[in-house]
Motif scaffolding. Structure first.
Motif, PDB file in Angstrom:
ATOM      1  N   ILE A 188       0.891  -1.164   0.000  1.00  0.00           N
ATOM      2  CA  ILE A 188       0.000   0.000   0.000  1.00  0.00           C
ATOM      3  C   ILE A 188       0.923   1.205   0.000  1.00  0.00           C
ATOM      4  CG2 ILE A 188      -1.793   1.298   1.214  1.00  0.00           C
ATOM      5  CD1 ILE A 188      -2.801  -1.260   2.404  1.00  0.00           C
ATOM      6  N   GLY A 189       0.854   1.997  -1.091  1.00  0.00           N
ATOM      7  CA  GLY A 189       1.863   3.035  -1.270  1.00  0.00           C
ATOM      8  C   GLY A 189       3.226   2.366  -1.323  1.00  0.00           C
ATOM      9  N   GLU A 190       4.159   2.864  -0.537  1.00  0.00           N
ATOM     10  CA  GLU A 190       5.522   2.333  -0.532  1.00  0.00           C
ATOM     11  C   GLU A 190       5.683   1.165   0.437  1.00  0.00           C
ATOM     12  OE1 GLU A 190       8.509   4.270  -2.120  1.00  0.00           O
ATOM     13  OE2 GLU A 190       6.655   4.500  -3.284  1.00  0.00           O
ATOM     14  N   THR A 191       4.661   0.962   1.279  1.00  0.00           N
ATOM     15  CA  THR A 191       4.820   0.039   2.400  1.00  0.00           C
ATOM     16  C   THR A 191       4.387  -1.373   2.059  1.00  0.00           C
ATOM     17  OG1 THR A 191       4.248   1.923   3.789  1.00  0.00           O
ATOM     18  CG2 THR A 191       4.329  -0.230   4.860  1.00  0.00           C
ATOM     19  N   GLU A 192       5.254  -2.325   2.294  1.00  0.00           N
ATOM     20  CA  GLU A 192       4.845  -3.713   2.154  1.00  0.00           C
ATOM     21  C   GLU A 192       4.112  -4.102   3.429  1.00  0.00           C
ATOM     22  OE1 GLU A 192       7.700  -6.947   1.973  1.00  0.00           O
ATOM     23  OE2 GLU A 192       5.935  -8.229   1.973  1.00  0.00           O
ATOM     24  N   ILE A 193       2.830  -4.426   3.293  1.00  0.00           N
ATOM     25  CA  ILE A 193       2.018  -4.663   4.498  1.00  0.00           C
ATOM     26  C   ILE A 193       2.035  -6.122   4.955  1.00  0.00           C
ATOM     27  CG2 ILE A 193       0.462  -2.739   4.018  1.00  0.00           C
ATOM     28  CD1 ILE A 193      -1.649  -4.957   3.259  1.00  0.00           C
ATOM     29  N   THR A 194       2.476  -6.995   4.060  1.00  0.00           N
ATOM     30  CA  THR A 194       2.371  -8.425   4.342  1.00  0.00           C
ATOM     31  C   THR A 194       3.121  -8.848   5.599  1.00  0.00           C
ATOM     32  OG1 THR A 194       3.167  -8.317   2.053  1.00  0.00           O
ATOM     33  CG2 THR A 194       1.893 -10.217   2.665  1.00  0.00           C
ATOM     34  N   THR A 195       4.223  -8.158   5.882  1.00  0.00           N
ATOM     35  CA  THR A 195       5.058  -8.596   7.001  1.00  0.00           C
ATOM     36  C   THR A 195       4.930  -7.677   8.220  1.00  0.00           C
ATOM     37  OG1 THR A 195       6.826  -7.326   5.972  1.00  0.00           O
ATOM     38  CG2 THR A 195       6.799  -9.687   5.535  1.00  0.00           C
ATOM     39  N   LEU A 196       4.020  -6.708   8.142  1.00  0.00           N
ATOM     40  CA  LEU A 196       3.926  -5.742   9.242  1.00  0.00           C
ATOM     41  C   LEU A 196       3.237  -6.338  10.466  1.00  0.00           C
ATOM     42  CD1 LEU A 196       2.756  -2.339   7.688  1.00  0.00           C
ATOM     43  CD2 LEU A 196       5.048  -3.009   8.408  1.00  0.00           C
ATOM     44  N   PRO A 197       3.687  -5.959  11.643  1.00  0.00           N
ATOM     45  CA  PRO A 197       2.951  -6.348  12.837  1.00  0.00           C
ATOM     46  C   PRO A 197       1.595  -5.637  12.896  1.00  0.00           C
ATOM     47  CG  PRO A 197       4.753  -4.852  13.396  1.00  0.00           C
ATOM     48  CD  PRO A 197       4.888  -5.176  11.942  1.00  0.00           C
ATOM     49  N   GLU A 198       0.652  -6.252  13.598  1.00  0.00           N
ATOM     50  CA  GLU A 198      -0.746  -5.790  13.591  1.00  0.00           C
ATOM     51  C   GLU A 198      -0.898  -4.315  13.978  1.00  0.00           C
ATOM     52  OE1 GLU A 198      -4.561  -5.418  12.881  1.00  0.00           O
ATOM     53  OE2 GLU A 198      -3.382  -7.143  12.222  1.00  0.00           O
ATOM     54  N   ASN A 199      -0.110  -3.835  14.936  1.00  0.00           N
ATOM     55  CA  ASN A 199      -0.301  -2.437  15.361  1.00  0.00           C
ATOM     56  C   ASN A 199       0.051  -1.440  14.255  1.00  0.00           C
ATOM     57  OD1 ASN A 199       2.402  -3.092  15.608  1.00  0.00           O
ATOM     58  ND2 ASN A 199       2.738  -1.824  17.415  1.00  0.00           N
ATOM     59  N   ARG A 200       1.099  -1.743  13.485  1.00  0.00           N
ATOM     60  CA  ARG A 200       1.472  -0.846  12.380  1.00  0.00           C
ATOM     61  C   ARG A 200       0.495  -0.978  11.215  1.00  0.00           C
ATOM     62  NH1 ARG A 200       7.182  -0.873  10.296  1.00  0.00           N
ATOM     63  NH2 ARG A 200       6.231   0.778   9.052  1.00  0.00           N
ATOM     64  N   LEU A 201       0.043  -2.204  11.011  1.00  0.00           N
ATOM     65  CA  LEU A 201      -0.949  -2.461   9.973  1.00  0.00           C
ATOM     66  C   LEU A 201      -2.237  -1.693  10.265  1.00  0.00           C
ATOM     67  CD1 LEU A 201      -1.382  -4.101   7.453  1.00  0.00           C
ATOM     68  CD2 LEU A 201      -1.992  -6.053   8.876  1.00  0.00           C
ATOM     69  N   ALA A 202      -2.654  -1.709  11.517  1.00  0.00           N
ATOM     70  CA  ALA A 202      -3.893  -1.023  11.910  1.00  0.00           C
ATOM     71  C   ALA A 202      -3.778   0.474  11.625  1.00  0.00           C
ATOM     72  CB  ALA A 202      -4.194  -1.274  13.374  1.00  0.00           C
ATOM     73  N   LYS A 203      -2.604   1.032  11.868  1.00  0.00           N
ATOM     74  CA  LYS A 203      -2.391   2.465  11.604  1.00  0.00           C
ATOM     75  C   LYS A 203      -2.520   2.770  10.115  1.00  0.00           C
ATOM     76  CE  LYS A 203       0.240   4.516  15.333  1.00  0.00           C
ATOM     77  NZ  LYS A 203       1.205   3.576  15.974  1.00  0.00           N
ATOM     78  N   ILE A 204      -1.867   1.940   9.288  1.00  0.00           N
ATOM     79  CA  ILE A 204      -1.926   2.153   7.833  1.00  0.00           C
ATOM     80  C   ILE A 204      -3.344   1.993   7.324  1.00  0.00           C
ATOM     81  CG2 ILE A 204      -1.253   1.116   5.617  1.00  0.00           C
ATOM     82  CD1 ILE A 204       1.506   0.910   6.621  1.00  0.00           C
ATOM     83  N   ARG A 205      -4.022   0.962   7.836  1.00  0.00           N
ATOM     84  CA  ARG A 205      -5.423   0.740   7.463  1.00  0.00           C
ATOM     85  C   ARG A 205      -6.254   1.985   7.790  1.00  0.00           C
ATOM     86  NH1 ARG A 205      -6.308  -3.885  10.641  1.00  0.00           N
ATOM     87  NH2 ARG A 205      -5.333  -5.460   9.360  1.00  0.00           N
ATOM     88  N   GLY A 206      -6.080   2.502   8.994  1.00  0.00           N
ATOM     89  CA  GLY A 206      -6.852   3.661   9.441  1.00  0.00           C
ATOM     90  C   GLY A 206      -6.600   4.901   8.595  1.00  0.00           C
ATOM     91  N   ARG A 207      -5.365   5.049   8.148  1.00  0.00           N
ATOM     92  CA  ARG A 207      -4.975   6.233   7.391  1.00  0.00           C
ATOM     93  C   ARG A 207      -5.319   6.109   5.907  1.00  0.00           C
ATOM     94  NH1 ARG A 207       0.143   7.301   5.615  1.00  0.00           N
ATOM     95  NH2 ARG A 207       0.951   5.553   6.783  1.00  0.00           N
ATOM     96  N   MET A 208      -5.204   4.882   5.372  1.00  0.00           N
ATOM     97  CA  MET A 208      -5.256   4.703   3.916  1.00  0.00           C
ATOM     98  C   MET A 208      -6.558   4.100   3.382  1.00  0.00           C
ATOM     99  SD  MET A 208      -2.316   5.774   2.802  1.00  0.00           S
ATOM    100  CE  MET A 208      -2.043   5.052   1.173  1.00  0.00           C
ATOM    101  N   LEU A 209      -7.265   3.318   4.232  1.00  0.00           N
ATOM    102  CA  LEU A 209      -8.360   2.514   3.685  1.00  0.00           C
ATOM    103  C   LEU A 209      -9.706   2.802   4.321  1.00  0.00           C
ATOM    104  CD1 LEU A 209      -6.625  -1.003   3.753  1.00  0.00           C
ATOM    105  CD2 LEU A 209      -6.636   0.634   1.875  1.00  0.00           C
ATOM    106  N   GLY A 210     -10.745   2.798   3.493  1.00  0.00           N
ATOM    107  CA  GLY A 210     -12.117   2.775   3.975  1.00  0.00           C
ATOM    108  C   GLY A 210     -12.790   1.530   3.418  1.00  0.00           C
ATOM    109  N   PHE A 211     -13.659   0.903   4.213  1.00  0.00           N
ATOM    110  CA  PHE A 211     -14.303  -0.346   3.790  1.00  0.00           C
ATOM    111  C   PHE A 211     -15.805  -0.193   3.668  1.00  0.00           C
ATOM    112  CE2 PHE A 211     -10.588  -1.513   6.209  1.00  0.00           C
ATOM    113  CZ  PHE A 211      -9.965  -2.395   5.353  1.00  0.00           C
ATOM    114  N   VAL A 212     -16.339  -0.816   2.629  1.00  0.00           N
ATOM    115  CA  VAL A 212     -17.790  -0.899   2.489  1.00  0.00           C
ATOM    116  C   VAL A 212     -18.125  -2.361   2.196  1.00  0.00           C
ATOM    117  CG1 VAL A 212     -19.802  -0.061   1.243  1.00  0.00           C
ATOM    118  CG2 VAL A 212     -17.827   1.433   1.518  1.00  0.00           C
ATOM    119  N   PHE A 213     -19.109  -2.896   2.936  1.00  0.00           N
ATOM    120  CA  PHE A 213     -19.454  -4.310   2.798  1.00  0.00           C
ATOM    121  C   PHE A 213     -20.864  -4.469   2.225  1.00  0.00           C
ATOM    122  CE2 PHE A 213     -16.669  -3.710   6.436  1.00  0.00           C
ATOM    123  CZ  PHE A 213     -15.635  -4.585   6.160  1.00  0.00           C
ATOM    124  N   GLN A 214     -21.135  -5.689   1.790  1.00  0.00           N
ATOM    125  CA  GLN A 214     -22.465  -5.989   1.261  1.00  0.00           C
ATOM    126  C   GLN A 214     -23.544  -5.768   2.311  1.00  0.00           C
ATOM    127  OE1 GLN A 214     -22.597  -9.793  -0.663  1.00  0.00           O
ATOM    128  NE2 GLN A 214     -24.821  -9.893  -0.687  1.00  0.00           N
TER     129      GLN A 214
END
Ligand SMILES: Nc1ncnc2c1ncn2[C@@H]1O[C@H](COP(=O)(O)OP(=O)(O)OP(=O)(O)O)[C@@H](O)[C@H]1O
Ligand SMILES: [Mg+2]
Length: 219
Positions: free
Chosen positions: A66-92
């Motif tokens: 996501i952007g420059e960051t490889e998220i696959t190997t990130l620990p959950e706390n850093r992933l949560a930050k990136i998710r919060g900053r970069m992503l919005g979710f919409v579900f069925q």
């Protein structure tokens, strides 16, 4: 400029002895501001792919950026930050909190980030055309209105990317069109990157690009 990328992404589910390879060799590049549809038959791995793009699930092999960051190997706390900053979710299934009003549902992500801002939440409800529904509870709203509240909630922290998994799956054709038009305008007018999972080829055709998944691969 590219905002999301996968390299040789694969996912195999293991259930005891049984292995199911759902995705393999997925190489996907998504540009900033692009509207991409992911289409394919039921069970082809669309939701699995979206979950991997969001870092909600780990791939068996390969990488997600996501952007420059490889998220696959990130620990959950850093992933949560990136998710919060970069992503919005919409579900069925909208996933609104039934005990909160439309306005409170939209404000919730801000509150969770420690910045209560009812004014911002109200702006987003205005944007999705629900100015006069702010005090309604989810069960007092139509499906289309609930989905627009969910979209407002996905946007309230101003993420550049919206990931939507069959957002029109529970809506009739009129409400589906309203939601699709809203997603298109978010792309065109707010320069959001939209990744839309749908099995509706008619909706997929409205995207700038459609990625077809079949037998675990992009075809
Ligand atoms: N947690 C899991 N454990 C085991 N198998 C799973 C899991 N999640 C999904 N699968 C399997 O992976 C395959 C792909 O599922 P996925 O939900 O990604 O499909 P889909 O394309 O989104 O389908 P639909 O259009 O019906 O939503 C299916 O065969 C499903 O049964
Ligand atoms: Mg799915």
């Amino acid at each position: 400029m590219e905002i999301m990328r996968t390299i040789e992404l694969g996912k195999t589910y293991r259930d005891g002895e049984k292995e199911t390879e759902v995705l393999r060799g997925i190489n996907l590049e998504i540009d900033e501001g692009e509207f991409v549809a992911i289409a394919g038959p039921s069970g082809s791995g669309k939701s699995t792919l979206l979950g991997l793009l969001a870092g909600l699930d780990k791939p068996t092999v390969g990488q997600v950026f996501i952007g420059e960051t490889e998220i696959t190997t990130l620990p959950e706390n850093r992933l949560a930050k990136i998710r919060g900053r970069m992503l919005g979710f919409v579900f069925q299934s909208f996933n609104l909190i039934p005990t909160l009003t439309a306005l409170e549902n939209v404000e919730l992500p801000l509150i969770l980030n420690g910045i209560a801002d009812a004014k911002k939440a109200r702006e987003l409800l205005d944007l999705v055309g629900l100015t006069n529904r702010s005090r309604h509870y989810p069960n007092q709203l139509s499906g289309g209105e609930q989905q627009r509240v969910a979209i407002a909630r996905a946007l309230v922290c101003d993420p550049p990317i919206i990931l939507a998994d069959e957002p029109t799956g529970n809506l009739d054709s009129k409400n589906s069109k309203t939601v699709m038009d809203l997603l298109i305008s978010l792309c065109e007018e707010k320069q959001k990157t939209i990744v839309l999972v749908t099995h509706d080829l008619d909706f997929a055709s409205k995207a700038q690009r459609t990625v077809h998944i079949e037998d675990g691969r992009i075809s």
